[in-house]
Every structure is written in C-alpha cells, then in structure tokens.
Design a protein around this motif. Structure first.
Motif, mmCIF file in Angstrom:
data_model
loop_
_atom_site.group_PDB
_atom_site.id
_atom_site.type_symbol
_atom_site.label_atom_id
_atom_site.label_comp_id
_atom_site.label_asym_id
_atom_site.label_seq_id
_atom_site.Cartn_x
_atom_site.Cartn_y
_atom_site.Cartn_z
ATOM 1 N N LEU A 93 50.045 11.360 78.799
ATOM 2 C CA LEU A 93 51.424 11.358 78.025
ATOM 3 C C LEU A 93 52.027 12.439 76.891
ATOM 4 N N LEU A 94 50.875 13.112 76.553
ATOM 5 C CA LEU A 94 50.660 14.031 75.540
ATOM 6 C C LEU A 94 51.522 13.734 74.085
ATOM 7 N N GLY A 95 51.580 12.416 74.040
ATOM 8 C CA GLY A 95 51.901 12.116 72.668
ATOM 9 C C GLY A 95 51.016 12.474 71.305
ATOM 10 N N CYS A 96 49.833 12.402 71.746
ATOM 11 C CA CYS A 96 48.709 12.725 70.606
ATOM 12 C C CYS A 96 49.060 14.448 70.336
ATOM 13 N N GLU A 97 49.211 15.129 71.302
ATOM 14 C CA GLU A 97 49.261 16.530 70.881
ATOM 15 C C GLU A 97 50.428 16.922 70.435
ATOM 16 N N ASP A 98 51.648 16.197 70.876
ATOM 17 C CA ASP A 98 53.016 16.323 70.207
ATOM 18 C C ASP A 98 52.962 16.172 68.999
ATOM 19 N N HIS A 99 52.062 15.025 68.352
ATOM 20 C CA HIS A 99 52.189 14.601 67.022
ATOM 21 C C HIS A 99 51.071 15.064 66.143
ATOM 22 N N CYS A 100 50.275 16.000 66.410
ATOM 23 C CA CYS A 100 49.033 16.326 65.893
ATOM 24 C C CYS A 100 49.480 17.234 64.632
ATOM 25 N N PRO A 101 49.123 16.865 63.327
ATOM 26 C CA PRO A 101 49.702 17.894 62.360
ATOM 27 C C PRO A 101 48.815 19.228 62.049
ATOM 28 N N LYS A 102 47.810 19.063 62.981
ATOM 29 C CA LYS A 102 46.937 20.400 62.849
ATOM 30 C C LYS A 102 47.188 21.307 64.271
ATOM 31 N N ASN A 103 48.100 20.603 65.153
ATOM 32 C CA ASN A 103 48.103 21.365 66.362
ATOM 33 C C ASN A 103 46.813 21.724 67.219
ATOM 34 N N LEU A 104 46.239 20.893 67.183
ATOM 35 C CA LEU A 104 45.041 20.911 68.116
ATOM 36 C C LEU A 104 45.100 20.845 69.164
ATOM 37 N N PRO A 105 44.394 21.299 70.241
ATOM 38 C CA PRO A 105 44.458 21.233 71.750
ATOM 39 C C PRO A 105 43.977 20.157 72.244
ATOM 40 N N LEU A 106 44.363 19.064 71.949
ATOM 41 C CA LEU A 106 43.888 17.914 72.299
ATOM 42 C C LEU A 106 43.760 17.617 73.867
ATOM 43 N N GLN A 107 44.874 17.624 74.406
ATOM 44 C CA GLN A 107 44.786 17.573 76.071
ATOM 45 C C GLN A 107 44.031 18.668 76.703
ATOM 46 N N THR A 108 43.703 19.806 76.086
ATOM 47 C CA THR A 108 42.751 20.797 76.790
ATOM 48 C C THR A 108 41.332 20.315 76.865
ATOM 49 N N GLN A 109 41.252 19.625 75.606
ATOM 50 C CA GLN A 109 39.781 19.029 75.404
ATOM 51 C C GLN A 109 39.524 17.880 76.312
ATOM 52 N N ILE A 110 40.624 16.939 76.178
ATOM 53 C CA ILE A 110 40.472 15.523 77.048
ATOM 54 C C ILE A 110 40.333 16.080 78.538
ATOM 55 N N ALA A 111 41.138 17.015 79.056
ATOM 56 C CA ALA A 111 40.934 17.651 80.467
ATOM 57 C C ALA A 111 39.589 17.971 80.593
ATOM 58 N N PHE A 112 38.977 18.649 79.875
ATOM 59 C CA PHE A 112 37.676 19.603 79.788
ATOM 60 C C PHE A 112 36.540 18.289 79.834
ATOM 61 N N LEU A 113 36.607 17.341 78.986
ATOM 62 C CA LEU A 113 35.693 16.014 79.200
ATOM 63 C C LEU A 113 35.770 15.613 80.525
ATOM 64 N N ARG A 114 36.975 15.359 81.003
ATOM 65 C CA ARG A 114 37.190 14.541 82.271
ATOM 66 C C ARG A 114 36.662 15.158 83.443
ATOM 67 N N ARG A 115 36.860 16.634 83.421
ATOM 68 C CA ARG A 115 36.236 17.464 84.360
ATOM 69 C C ARG A 115 34.528 17.475 84.333
ATOM 70 N N ARG A 116 34.059 17.480 83.106
ATOM 71 C CA ARG A 116 32.577 17.163 83.051
ATOM 72 C C ARG A 116 32.084 15.923 83.513
ATOM 73 N N MET A 117 32.965 14.777 83.190
ATOM 74 C CA MET A 117 32.324 13.624 83.607
ATOM 75 C C MET A 117 32.433 13.139 84.869
ATOM 76 N N VAL A 118 33.567 13.801 85.711
ATOM 77 C CA VAL A 118 33.653 13.566 87.145
ATOM 78 C C VAL A 118 32.513 14.242 87.765
ATOM 79 N N MET A 119 31.678 15.344 87.227
ATOM 80 C CA MET A 119 30.673 15.940 87.926
ATOM 81 C C MET A 119 29.392 14.938 87.822
#
Length: 244
Positions: A216-242
């Motif tokens: 839902l991107l709430g985490c990334e929308d409100h990160c004070p440091k503008n970190l690529p949260l969803q990018t990293q979550i997607a990365f971990l999800r792809r790795r775990m699927v494998m």
C-alpha cells in the motif's frame, strides 16, 4: 510561509496512562511563531512556558535519532524537521504514533518494539563460527557498489513512522513491518553474513514477513529519510520465492 508574530493554534493529545483517573483528550495551546520555528521548538516553548507536564521525546534535534516521531496533522513525521511555516492556516494537530505502547501524551515506547524486532531478525553478522576465527585477521574488502547499498539501508533511524503508516501492521500485530525488512535486507546484502537463503526464509517467509505486505506504500510515503522501502521489500520477496 512563515510570518513572524503569527499565532499558531495547536491541538495536542494528552493522556497519561500511569495517572489514575486520567482520560484521553485534546488540549489547545497557542504559540507565537518565530522565523525558522520547528514543531520541536514550539513544543519546547509550550512545555517551558505553558505546561511543564507535556510529554514528548527528543534527543538529537537533527532528524537523526528518530525520537520525536509523532502524527502531525494526520501524517507520521519528525517534529524536529517539520517547520511550522508549512502550515499555512497555522492549525496543527499532534497525536502519538499508533502501533506502539503509549508512555504519555506524544511519547511512545518505540525502543521496546525495535529491540524485539532486532532480536527477531537476529540483527548481527552471522559468521561460520568462532572456533577457528582469527580476531586479528583483517576483513576482506567489500565491493564499493555493495557497500553503497548497505550504507543506504543503514540510514534508517528506526523512528517508527513506517510502522505507524502500515495498514498491514494494524491487522497483523506480529507483522515485521518495513523497518524490520530494512534491517534484515542490510544483513542479506552484507557478504560478511554467512546465513543461507533458507535461514532468512525462516525469519520472513510467511504472512508476518514479506509475504504479508499488501504494497500500500504507506511506509515509503511517510519515511522521513526517503528510503527505498518498497524496492527492498520486493527484492526480499523475490529472493524468498526462490527458496520454496
């Protein structure tokens, strides 16, 4: 736009759970705006000049410690980096971050959550063992590109804003949340950590881990440091699927 001498009108959540008979309520305050005023400065003025019992947290005053996270006009953010000049009508409502144990007023116990999260993801570098380790041996040089990726994740100040903005966390109390995923991704990327994908899967490979994120991107929308949260979550999800 900041107007010197403008009257700022605050509505601040007040409740001390340790005080018998106390009830949650919103209390109004007024502060005269000064150039460059932040919410942190305004809150200190209220506490020093109007109500010494007001509870809120701060340490660094520079957006580095994450202590002053709170809900500002409906959005999680840091008080120390929020200028009062951004509120054109001078109306400011402050609430504690949801999802954490309330200490009192605007103060919440993020430390308790962060410690449990750190223990859950085993937030330390896992080597192959200590029996044959040579503690005088220099570490191998890290690839600069990987070092940059690790450093990017180290910028997380664990303020809790992403946790409070996460709808999944509201539905699943044990959901690790973006701050936990960032911590684990940091060790996943670090070549010094010898854990296998299967071992990482045991930590985050379920609905309380990366597969529970609804994106839902709430985490990334409100990160004070503008970190690529969803990018990293997607990365971990792809790795775990494998893994499975």
């Amino acid at each position: 736009m900041s107007q010197e001498g403008r009257i700022l009108k605050f509505e601040i959540f007040r409740y001390n759970p340790q005080k018998k008979g106390d009830e949650p309520r919103m209390v109004p305050y007024e502060v005269t705006e000064t150039p460059g005023m932040t919410l942190f400065i305004a809150l200190n003025e209220i506490r020093e000049q109007q109500d010494a019992s007001l509870q809120f947290d701060f340490v660094c005053r520079a957006g580095s410690c994450g202590s002053c996270g709170m809900v500002i006009n409906g959005k999680p953010d840091l008080a120390c980096r929020t200028l009062t000049s951004k509120f054109e009508d001078g109306q400011i409502t402050l609430l504690p971050l949801p999802g954490f144990e309330l200490i009192g007023d605007l103060s919440v116990n993020t430390g308790k959550f962060m410690q449990a999260m750190s223990e859950r993801v085993e937030s330390w570098i896992h080597d192959i063992g200590t029996d044959d380790m040579n503690f005088n041996k220099l570490e191998e040089r890290m690839d600069p590109d990987i070092m940059d990726e690790v450093y990017e994740l180290e910028r997380c100040i664990e303020c809790g804003c992403c946790v409070s903005a996460c709808a999944t966390k509201r539905m699943r109390p044990n959901f690790l949340s973006a701050v936990g995923f960032m911590r684990l991704a940091r060790f996943y990327l670090d070549p010094r950590d010898k854990r296998t994908d299967e071992e990482f899967y045991e930590i985050i490979g379920d609905d309380d881990g990366v597969f529970g994120c609804m994106t839902l991107l709430g985490c990334e929308d409100h990160c004070p440091k503008n970190l690529p949260l969803q990018t990293q979550i997607a990365f971990l999800r792809r790795r775990m699927v494998m893994v499975k």
